[in-house]
Design a protein around this motif. Structure first.
Motif, PDB file in Angstrom:
ATOM      1  N   ARG A  48      10.859  14.750  -5.580  1.00  0.00           N
ATOM      2  CA  ARG A  48      11.989  13.942  -5.132  1.00  0.00           C
ATOM      3  C   ARG A  48      11.484  12.584  -4.666  1.00  0.00           C
ATOM      4  O   ARG A  48      10.399  12.469  -4.110  1.00  0.00           O
ATOM      5  N   MET A  49      12.314  11.550  -4.898  1.00  0.00           N
ATOM      6  CA  MET A  49      11.921  10.201  -4.489  1.00  0.00           C
ATOM      7  C   MET A  49      13.158   9.365  -4.229  1.00  0.00           C
ATOM      8  O   MET A  49      14.268   9.704  -4.679  1.00  0.00           O
ATOM      9  N   GLU A  50      12.976   8.300  -3.469  1.00  0.00           N
ATOM     10  CA  GLU A  50      14.070   7.359  -3.276  1.00  0.00           C
ATOM     11  C   GLU A  50      14.419   6.719  -4.618  1.00  0.00           C
ATOM     12  O   GLU A  50      13.539   6.436  -5.439  1.00  0.00           O
ATOM     13  N   ALA A  51      15.695   6.494  -4.832  1.00  0.00           N
ATOM     14  CA  ALA A  51      16.127   5.948  -6.119  1.00  0.00           C
ATOM     15  C   ALA A  51      15.554   4.551  -6.362  1.00  0.00           C
ATOM     16  O   ALA A  51      15.300   4.174  -7.505  1.00  0.00           O
ATOM     17  N   LYS A  52      15.328   3.790  -5.298  1.00  0.00           N
ATOM     18  CA  LYS A  52      14.758   2.444  -5.484  1.00  0.00           C
ATOM     19  C   LYS A  52      13.336   2.525  -6.036  1.00  0.00           C
ATOM     20  O   LYS A  52      12.912   1.664  -6.825  1.00  0.00           O
ATOM     21  N   VAL A  53      12.589   3.570  -5.655  1.00  0.00           N
ATOM     22  CA  VAL A  53      11.242   3.770  -6.198  1.00  0.00           C
ATOM     23  C   VAL A  53      11.332   4.102  -7.677  1.00  0.00           C
ATOM     24  O   VAL A  53      10.546   3.601  -8.498  1.00  0.00           O
ATOM     25  N   PHE A  54      12.307   4.956  -8.022  1.00  0.00           N
ATOM     26  CA  PHE A  54      12.520   5.313  -9.429  1.00  0.00           C
ATOM     27  C   PHE A  54      12.848   4.067 -10.259  1.00  0.00           C
ATOM     28  O   PHE A  54      12.328   3.880 -11.359  1.00  0.00           O
ATOM     29  N   CYS A  55      13.677   3.200  -9.718  1.00  0.00           N
ATOM     30  CA  CYS A  55      14.045   1.970 -10.429  1.00  0.00           C
ATOM     31  C   CYS A  55      12.852   1.026 -10.570  1.00  0.00           C
ATOM     32  O   CYS A  55      12.672   0.392 -11.614  1.00  0.00           O
ATOM     33  N   ASN A  56      12.033   0.961  -9.530  1.00  0.00           N
ATOM     34  CA  ASN A  56      10.852   0.096  -9.590  1.00  0.00           C
ATOM     35  C   ASN A  56       9.897   0.524 -10.686  1.00  0.00           C
ATOM     36  O   ASN A  56       9.147  -0.288 -11.232  1.00  0.00           O
ATOM     37  N   GLY A  57       9.915   1.820 -10.990  1.00  0.00           N
ATOM     38  CA  GLY A  57       9.091   2.337 -12.075  1.00  0.00           C
ATOM     39  C   GLY A  57       9.793   2.266 -13.426  1.00  0.00           C
ATOM     40  O   GLY A  57       9.420   2.965 -14.367  1.00  0.00           O
ATOM     41  N   ARG A  58      10.831   1.442 -13.486  1.00  0.00           N
ATOM     42  CA  ARG A  58      11.626   1.254 -14.702  1.00  0.00           C
ATOM     43  C   ARG A  58      12.286   2.547 -15.168  1.00  0.00           C
ATOM     44  O   ARG A  58      12.381   2.825 -16.376  1.00  0.00           O
ATOM     45  N   GLY A  59      12.750   3.339 -14.186  1.00  0.00           N
ATOM     46  CA  GLY A  59      13.443   4.577 -14.533  1.00  0.00           C
ATOM     47  C   GLY A  59      14.781   4.320 -15.193  1.00  0.00           C
ATOM     48  O   GLY A  59      15.121   4.927 -16.207  1.00  0.00           O
ATOM     49  N   VAL A  60      15.570   3.389 -14.625  1.00  0.00           N
ATOM     50  CA  VAL A  60      16.832   2.959 -15.226  1.00  0.00           C
ATOM     51  C   VAL A  60      16.996   1.467 -14.960  1.00  0.00           C
ATOM     52  O   VAL A  60      16.338   0.903 -14.075  1.00  0.00           O
ATOM     53  N   GLU A  61      17.899   0.868 -15.690  1.00  0.00           N
ATOM     54  CA  GLU A  61      18.222  -0.541 -15.502  1.00  0.00           C
ATOM     55  C   GLU A  61      19.682  -0.736 -15.884  1.00  0.00           C
ATOM     56  O   GLU A  61      20.301   0.157 -16.501  1.00  0.00           O
ATOM     57  N   PRO A  62      20.272  -1.873 -15.517  1.00  0.00           N
ATOM     58  CA  PRO A  62      21.668  -2.105 -15.909  1.00  0.00           C
ATOM     59  C   PRO A  62      21.850  -1.952 -17.413  1.00  0.00           C
ATOM     60  O   PRO A  62      21.064  -2.461 -18.220  1.00  0.00           O
ATOM     61  N   GLY A  63      22.864  -1.165 -17.782  1.00  0.00           N
ATOM     62  CA  GLY A  63      23.118  -0.880 -19.193  1.00  0.00           C
ATOM     63  C   GLY A  63      22.663   0.488 -19.626  1.00  0.00           C
ATOM     64  O   GLY A  63      23.119   1.005 -20.654  1.00  0.00           O
ATOM     65  N   THR A  64      21.758   1.118 -18.863  1.00  0.00           N
ATOM     66  CA  THR A  64      21.341   2.497 -19.167  1.00  0.00           C
ATOM     67  C   THR A  64      22.554   3.420 -19.079  1.00  0.00           C
ATOM     68  O   THR A  64      23.338   3.339 -18.123  1.00  0.00           O
ATOM     69  N   VAL A  65      22.727   4.289 -20.049  1.00  0.00           N
ATOM     70  CA  VAL A  65      23.833   5.235 -20.046  1.00  0.00           C
ATOM     71  C   VAL A  65      23.293   6.641 -19.785  1.00  0.00           C
ATOM     72  O   VAL A  65      22.403   7.114 -20.494  1.00  0.00           O
ATOM     73  N   LEU A  66      23.832   7.273 -18.766  1.00  0.00           N
ATOM     74  CA  LEU A  66      23.394   8.605 -18.345  1.00  0.00           C
ATOM     75  C   LEU A  66      24.333   9.678 -18.871  1.00  0.00           C
ATOM     76  O   LEU A  66      25.540   9.454 -18.990  1.00  0.00           O
ATOM     77  N   GLY A  67      23.762  10.832 -19.166  1.00  0.00           N
ATOM     78  CA  GLY A  67      24.565  12.025 -19.432  1.00  0.00           C
ATOM     79  C   GLY A  67      25.123  12.173 -20.818  1.00  0.00           C
ATOM     80  O   GLY A  67      25.921  13.078 -21.068  1.00  0.00           O
ATOM     81  N   ASN A  68      24.737  11.337 -21.760  1.00  0.00           N
ATOM     82  CA  ASN A  68      25.295  11.430 -23.104  1.00  0.00           C
ATOM     83  C   ASN A  68      24.712  12.551 -23.939  1.00  0.00           C
ATOM     84  O   ASN A  68      25.260  12.930 -24.959  1.00  0.00           O
ATOM     85  N   ILE A  69      23.575  13.097 -23.509  1.00  0.00           N
ATOM     86  CA  ILE A  69      22.882  14.149 -24.268  1.00  0.00           C
ATOM     87  C   ILE A  69      23.297  15.512 -23.741  1.00  0.00           C
ATOM     88  O   ILE A  69      23.338  15.744 -22.531  1.00  0.00           O
ATOM     89  N   GLU A  70      23.609  16.416 -24.641  1.00  0.00           N
ATOM     90  CA  GLU A  70      24.053  17.759 -24.254  1.00  0.00           C
ATOM     91  C   GLU A  70      22.905  18.562 -23.661  1.00  0.00           C
ATOM     92  O   GLU A  70      21.745  18.324 -23.957  1.00  0.00           O
ATOM     93  N   GLY A  71      23.281  19.585 -22.836  1.00  0.00           N
ATOM     94  CA  GLY A  71      22.284  20.495 -22.285  1.00  0.00           C
ATOM     95  C   GLY A  71      21.915  20.162 -20.881  1.00  0.00           C
ATOM     96  O   GLY A  71      22.226  19.129 -20.348  1.00  0.00           O
TER      97      GLY A  71
END
Length: 334
Positions: A311-334
């Protein structure tokens, strides 16, 4: 009072501990689920109730099925005046329910008749309830349908998680059970029948319920995240198919306007240009995390857990280029 106690998880430990520490009762035996393998090494682990019972030198029984004639014979030999049940994990038959003179009482983690069944604490949070509680119930053959002997109410804050509510109900329920046994001994309890018209059920949780549907309202997703924290955890999928558990969110401080024709909507930030995005789209990275568009409203994601990581703070995840504006989440099944 001579008691046989039936319980399994951590919630039940609170009740057993309260009975022991009250000094008023004789615990003739503790009945809990069998040890089970867990983790990658499949090491056999004791139930939390068994662990506690052994520290108190209490006799422990672990029948695979309590309804067998052999185990019921053992129960009779114990000669309990009452059986106390708290999150045991097996259904009792009529023969067991009527075996003790005072019958069987259950410590149920909801304000019955709401949320009968296996997961009442999760459901109270997931459904956005403003309060929950514990009901001490005289058990009958139905699923949490018996007469109510006593209740205690606990408020639910807008940010309270399932784990936090669990811990509070564990303590409040244990205290209530001890008081209720005193009243049973004194003959002052007044059983109250449940109103069947108000009954709801908290069915078993499954994997499909854990996946976030970003087309739902932001408040509903926020409640789902709280309801599955600390277990099993709500999740979404990143564009590469990997899972991302979402542990903490907040309702984003934005306005939303629905465009019903194409299921898209516009987000208007204070002092920020108006943008348009479908549900599940990351619309901004903030100082604390990132914002995701929902079916109505939007959520700021504050704590996450990438697949195979901690687990990590979301800002740390973003700093590691986890997501950026325009990323779409949840489109993949499962």
């Amino acid at each position: 009072m001579r008691i046989v106690f039936m319980g399994t998880p951590d919630f039940a430990v609170g009740t057993l501990q309260a009975l022991v520490e009250s000094g008023k009762h004789e615990i003739a035996a503790v009945i809990t689920q069998p040890d089970r393998p867990k983790g990658r090494g499949q090491k056999m682990l004791m139930t939390p109730v068994k662990e506690y019972a052994l520290t108190q030198a209490l006799p422990v029984y672990q029948p695979a099925k309590v309804k067998t004639p052999e185990f019921i014979a053992q129960l009779r030999e114990l000669q309990p005046e009452i059986i106390v049940v708290a999150a045991f994990g097996q259904l009792l038959n009529q023969e067991i329910l009527t075996l003790p003179p005072l019958g069987c009482v259950n410590v149920h983690a909801s304000l019955l008749p709401k949320y009968r069944g296996a997961a009442p604490i999760h459901y109270a949070i997931m459904q956005g309830e403003k309060e929950s509680g514990v009901t001490i119930m005289q058990m009958d053959i139905g699923m949490d349908t018996g007469a109510m002997l006593s209740k205690v109410t606990v408020p639910i804050g807008s940010e309270m998680t399932m784990g936090e509510l669990h811990d509070e109900l564990k303590v409040k329920g244990a205290e209530l059970l001890v008081r209720t046994l005193d009243e049973l001994a004194a003959g002052t309890v007044k059983p109250e029948a449940q109103n069947e018209a108000e009954a709801t059920y908290a069915r078993l949780l499954d994997r499909a319920m854990e996946k976030i549907d970003w087309t739902q309202p932001a408040a509903k997703i926020h409640d789902l995240v709280r309801g599955f924290n600390p277990a099993p955890g709500a999740f979404t999928r990143l564009p590469d198919g990997k899972s991302l558990k979402i542990w903490k969110t907040a309702l984003a401080n934005i306005y939303t306007d629905i465009e019903t024709k194409n299921s898209r909507f516009e987000l208007k930030f204070f002092g920020v240009e108006r943008v348009s995005a479908p549900a599940g789209t990351v619309t901004a990275v903030t100082k604390k995390g990132f914002i995701v568009a929902c079916g109505s409203g939007a959520l700021e994601v504050l704590e996450v857990q990438p697949e195979s990581k901690k687990r990590m703070e979301a800002k740390v995840f973003c700093n590691g280029r986890g997501v950026e504006p325009g990323t779409v989440l949840g489109n993949i099944e499962g």
